[in-house]
Enzyme design. Structure first.
Site, PDB file in Angstrom:
ATOM      1  N   HIS A  49       0.526  -1.327  -0.140  1.00 43.20           N
ATOM      2  CA  HIS A  49      -0.180  -0.070  -0.251  1.00 43.20           C
ATOM      3  C   HIS A  49       0.760   1.101   0.108  1.00 43.20           C
ATOM      4  O   HIS A  49       2.484   1.341   0.394  1.00 43.20           O
ATOM      5  CB  HIS A  49      -0.549  -0.120   1.459  1.00 43.20           C
ATOM      6  CG  HIS A  49      -0.588   0.200   2.165  1.00 43.20           C
ATOM      7  ND1 HIS A  49      -0.436  -0.858   3.207  1.00 43.20           N
ATOM      8  CD2 HIS A  49       1.033   1.184   3.347  1.00 43.20           C
ATOM      9  CE1 HIS A  49       0.738  -0.821   4.291  1.00 43.20           C
ATOM     10  NE2 HIS A  49       1.046   0.454   4.206  1.00 43.20           N
TER      11      HIS A  49
HETATM   12  P1  TYD Z   1      -2.198  -3.945   7.508  1.00 44.89           P
HETATM   13  O1  TYD Z   1      -2.940  -3.083   6.888  1.00 44.89           O
HETATM   14  O2  TYD Z   1      -2.790  -5.927   6.504  1.00 44.89           O
HETATM   15  O3  TYD Z   1      -0.759  -4.763   7.401  1.00 44.89           O
HETATM   16  P2  TYD Z   1       0.608  -4.251   6.768  1.00 44.89           P
HETATM   17  O4  TYD Z   1      -0.538  -3.743   4.920  1.00 44.89           O
HETATM   18  O5  TYD Z   1       1.337  -3.195   7.385  1.00 44.89           O
HETATM   19  O6  TYD Z   1       0.307  -5.977   5.904  1.00 44.89           O
HETATM   20  O7  TYD Z   1      -2.553  -4.819   9.310  1.00 44.89           O
HETATM   21  C1  TYD Z   1      -3.286  -5.719  10.146  1.00 44.89           C
HETATM   22  C2  TYD Z   1      -4.139  -5.676  10.656  1.00 44.89           C
HETATM   23  O8  TYD Z   1      -3.908  -4.226  11.476  1.00 44.89           O
HETATM   24  C3  TYD Z   1      -5.482  -4.834   9.976  1.00 44.89           C
HETATM   25  O9  TYD Z   1      -6.230  -5.795  10.401  1.00 44.89           O
HETATM   26  C4  TYD Z   1      -5.395  -3.530   9.600  1.00 44.89           C
HETATM   27  C5  TYD Z   1      -4.766  -3.311  11.753  1.00 44.89           C
HETATM   28  N1  TYD Z   1      -4.180  -2.202  12.252  1.00 44.89           N
HETATM   29  C6  TYD Z   1      -4.431  -1.149  13.397  1.00 44.89           C
HETATM   30  O10 TYD Z   1      -5.444  -1.261  13.981  1.00 44.89           O
HETATM   31  N2  TYD Z   1      -3.708   0.351  13.737  1.00 44.89           N
HETATM   32  C7  TYD Z   1      -2.739   0.121  13.104  1.00 44.89           C
HETATM   33  O11 TYD Z   1      -2.367   1.448  13.018  1.00 44.89           O
HETATM   34  C8  TYD Z   1      -2.015  -0.541  11.666  1.00 44.89           C
HETATM   35  C9  TYD Z   1      -0.822  -0.416  10.913  1.00 44.89           C
HETATM   36  C10 TYD Z   1      -2.640  -1.482  11.423  1.00 44.89           C
END
Ligand code: TYD
Length: 132
Positions: A49
């Protein structure tokens, strides 16, 4: 693409090491959120992303991983393996993380609270937006 790696002063002595993070000092923004990734399974690639507004500082506080940055024109891959160095990830940079070591703890400081509407999760949309 300019890669901004911020050296973090290591206070080391015979007992070990300590790094301090202070907003508007060695962290170039006001810290509103801290999160960390750990226990990442072998072969996992995550991220995929870009953020419209968010700025983040990424630090491998333990272990290592690879970090891909893509501004829509150029891709740069870095190995993050130094707890005394931060990688600044500015808005509109597509990023992916992979090759996590078993012990990797990747800590991220962010200048805003979690906001799903700030994410661009589709690469084609990202490229269209950066080329405007
Ligand atoms: P995700 O966006 O899939 O992580 P990445 O794209 O970095 O691999 O995040 C995993 C889960 O955590 C998703 O359900 C959103 C949640 N999340 C939060 O609640 N707070 C945060 O600060 C972040 C970064 C993720």
């Amino acid at each position: 693409m300019e890669i901004k790696l911020i050296p973090l002063q290591r206070h080391g002595d015979e007992r070990g090491s300590l790094v301090s993070l202070e907003d508007q000092k060695n962290v170039p923004f006001t810290i509103r959120r801290v999160y960390y990734l750990y226990g990442t399974q072998e072969g996992v690639r995550r991220g995929f992303h870009a953020h419209q507004k968010l700025t983040q500082l990424v630090i491998a506080v333990c272990g290592s991983c690879r970090f891909l940055l893509d501004d829509g024109r150029e891709q740069v891959e870095l190995l993050l393996d130094n707890p005394a160095q931060g990688l600044l990830v500015e808005p509109m940079i597509w990023h992916e993380m992979y090759d996590f070591s078993e012990d990797c703890v990747l800590m991220v400081l962010a200048d805003a609270h979690y906001d799903e509407s700030d994410y661009i999760r589709n690469y084609e949309n990202f490229v269209k937006v950066v080329k405007i």
